[in-house]
Design a protein around this motif. Structure first.
Motif, PDB file in Angstrom:
ATOM      1  N   GLN A 264       0.836  -1.295   0.040  1.00 27.54           N
ATOM      2  CA  GLN A 264      -0.145   0.300   0.042  1.00 27.54           C
ATOM      3  C   GLN A 264       0.776   1.176   0.084  1.00 27.54           C
ATOM      4  OE1 GLN A 264      -2.362   0.748   3.767  1.00 27.54           O
ATOM      5  NE2 GLN A 264      -0.816  -0.497   4.861  1.00 27.54           N
ATOM      6  N   ARG A 265       0.186   2.297  -0.764  1.00 30.01           N
ATOM      7  CA  ARG A 265       0.930   3.597  -0.521  1.00 30.01           C
ATOM      8  C   ARG A 265      -0.006   4.777   0.114  1.00 30.01           C
ATOM      9  NH1 ARG A 265       4.990   6.255  -2.763  1.00 30.01           N
ATOM     10  NH2 ARG A 265       5.581   4.761  -4.007  1.00 30.01           N
ATOM     11  N   ILE A 266       0.317   5.023   1.343  1.00 30.60           N
ATOM     12  CA  ILE A 266      -0.622   5.928   2.138  1.00 30.60           C
ATOM     13  C   ILE A 266      -0.514   7.316   1.588  1.00 30.60           C
ATOM     14  CG2 ILE A 266      -0.921   6.756   4.401  1.00 30.60           C
ATOM     15  CD1 ILE A 266      -1.125   3.542   4.025  1.00 30.60           C
ATOM     16  N   PRO A 267      -1.653   7.952   1.287  1.00 31.42           N
ATOM     17  CA  PRO A 267      -1.522   9.411   0.804  1.00 31.42           C
ATOM     18  C   PRO A 267      -0.859  10.143   1.719  1.00 31.42           C
ATOM     19  CG  PRO A 267      -3.790   8.609   0.613  1.00 31.42           C
ATOM     20  CD  PRO A 267      -2.886   7.320   1.485  1.00 31.42           C
ATOM     21  N   THR A 268      -0.101  11.173   1.246  1.00 35.00           N
ATOM     22  CA  THR A 268       0.613  12.038   2.018  1.00 35.00           C
ATOM     23  C   THR A 268      -0.087  12.940   2.951  1.00 35.00           C
ATOM     24  OG1 THR A 268       2.573  12.310   0.177  1.00 35.00           O
ATOM     25  CG2 THR A 268       2.243  14.109   1.781  1.00 35.00           C
TER      26      THR A 268
END
Length: 478
Positions: free
Chosen positions: A382-386
């Protein structure tokens, strides 16, 4: 935009060492190596990097002028492959004299007008260099003739340099970053577009491919677990320790994911590893380098030993998503809670890994294990929103203020995730070297409370504004 790579074709008769050279260039054991002529029959394709230049390597089947339909088809494919390639490595056996078949095929390849090298393998020492003179009758120039020994890694550097000179520089694609940045008089927009967020951006795309390593000490039931997961008798199952020698791959689709299991040979103590089992251990570590997830198989019917901890350390070393699987649960009378306490005490460094008790014999909780594999992979990739990362870190610093070592004022300007598989997070701040690892650990724990990172390690680094390079020694993993 799709990346276009130059293609390198390996051509030659059977058993001249093409697969060994392919493995050497790829830096991993992909092609099967055997003394039996004609082991490689299909064309293998693999992206490689040669002296920081990228290419697509094509390994063809050995060409043998016989009436056998298989080898006739192999030759046809090899010639087609050569026509498709930009660079051709024509490989011959340096321990034999050149034969007419080699010359005829070499001249045919010359007519294609490609970059062509004659690679004479099995030149194992300086004395055998004299054999190279026999191959000048091909009419090859000095700069295109290479005497090498793949098995001794001799002479390959010059060959790699020749190949690299024919390849274009590595492509650097433009990455557009769209992040909301709050005004701050201390920070420029350039400093936020400059940092690590775009590092390896192309490699961060999730392709839905889950590579699962199945590891554990000998005879804990790894093959039984594999068979239960894929629903068929794929691996040999035996009560005799060490039945599985070579890793066995099995792939299937599940919940829109392609899951590939690698059933590895059981790991013994080093003093007991002999012969082919030592080779199996090497293959296990190679497999871990390619894996996303690891199933650490423990025998619920047996006591945990130090070797279990050492094997678990391999998972931690490679930063894999992890599920601890207690097999043979039906044979254990202890409560799950009691066993869980033992495991958590033994494997403190895998505190984030879920523990699932299963029985490969009865099929208990096998479907639950499949679901958990997909869930942990999604956490791992997963890539967590900044904006969410910054909000969570800001809340954490409000609850527990940043330390002030020796009166120094520390400030976190910005938080960004710069890599996945596993998640890697950067804290962009004013005095990164003064941030103590204990506070990083606090931040990681706070992230875990607010974001689902079950089953995956999180790597964190503190860095200064405008600092481009990442010092891996400063990366903390929790």
């Amino acid at each position: 935009m799709e990346k276009t790579l130059k293609k390198i074709a390996l051509i030659g008769q059977p058993n001249v060492g093409k697969s060994s050279l392919f493995n050497r260039i790829a830096k991993q054991r992909i092609a099967i190596v055997s003394d039996m002529a004609g082991t490689t029959r299909d064309i293998r394709r693999h992206e490689v990097e040669i002296l920081e230049k990228e290419a697509l390597m094509l390994d063809t089947g050995g060409i043998d002028e016989t009436n056998d339909a298989i080898f006739s088809n192999v030759k046809r494919k090899a010639i087609e492959c050569a026509k498709e390639a930009d660079i051709i490595l024509f490989m011959v056996d340096g321990k034999k004299l050149p034969d007419d078949k080699d010359k005829e095929l070499f001249y045919e390849l010359q007519d294609l007008g490609k970059q062509l090298a004659l690679v004479v393998n099995k030149i194992d020492n300086d004395k055998e260099n004299e054999r190279l003179w026999n191959f000048y009758e091909f009419g090859i120039d000095d700069e295109n003739l290479f005497g090498i020994s793949v098995s001794h890694n001799r002479g390959t550097k010059l060959l790699f340099e020749w190949i690299a000179n024919k390849l274009p520089p590595k492509e650097i694609e433009e990455v557009i970053i769209n992040n909301e940045i709050q005004d701050d008089e201390d920070i420029s927009l350039e400093e936020f577009l400059d940092p690590i967020e775009d590092i390896n951006a192309n490699a961060q795309l999730d392709d839905g491919q889950i590579n699962v390593a199945i590891i554990g000490r000998v005879n804990v039931g790894k093959s039984s677990i594999l068979n239960a997961l894929v629903g068929e008798e794929r691996s040999v199952v035996s009560s005799i320790a060490g039945t599985t020698i070579d890793p066995v791959d099995e792939s299937f689709e599940y919940k829109d994911k392609n899951i590939t299991f690698v059933d590895t040979a059981g790991l013994r103590r080093r003093g007991k590893i002999e012969g082919i089992e030592k080779y199996a251990l090497n293959r296990t570590t190679q497999m871990l380098e390619k894996a996303n997830l690891a199933l650490l198989i423990l025998d619920a019917s047996d006591e945990l030993v130090d070797l279990d901890e050492k094997i678990a350390g391999l998972v931690d070393k490679y930063g894999l998503g992890t599920i601890i699987v207690l097999n043979k649960w039906d044979e254990n009378m202890d409560t799950f809670q009691k066993l869980e306490e033992k495991i958590r005490s033994k494997f403190k460094f895998l505190y984030y890994a879920p523990i699932i008790a299963v029985s490969a014999k009865t099929g208990r909780s096998i479907d639950r294990l499949k679901d958990k594999i997909v869930e942990i992979y999604e956490n791992y990739a997963q890539r967590i929103p900044t904006s969410i990362l910054n909000k969570v870190i800001e809340e954490a610093t409000i609850r527990h203020a940043l330390p002030s070592p020796n009166g120094a004022y520390l400030r976190i300007y910005y938080t960004t995730q710069y890599e996945i598989k596993p998640p890697r997070v950067a804290l962009i701040m004013n005095k990164p070297r003064l941030l103590h690892f204990s506070y990083k650990r606090y931040l990681i724990n706070y992230l875990r409370k607010n974001i689902n990172f079950e089953g995956t390690p999180i790597h964190i680094i503190a860095r200064g504004k405008g600092q481009r390079d990442i010092d891996e020694d400063e990366v903390e993993a929790f």
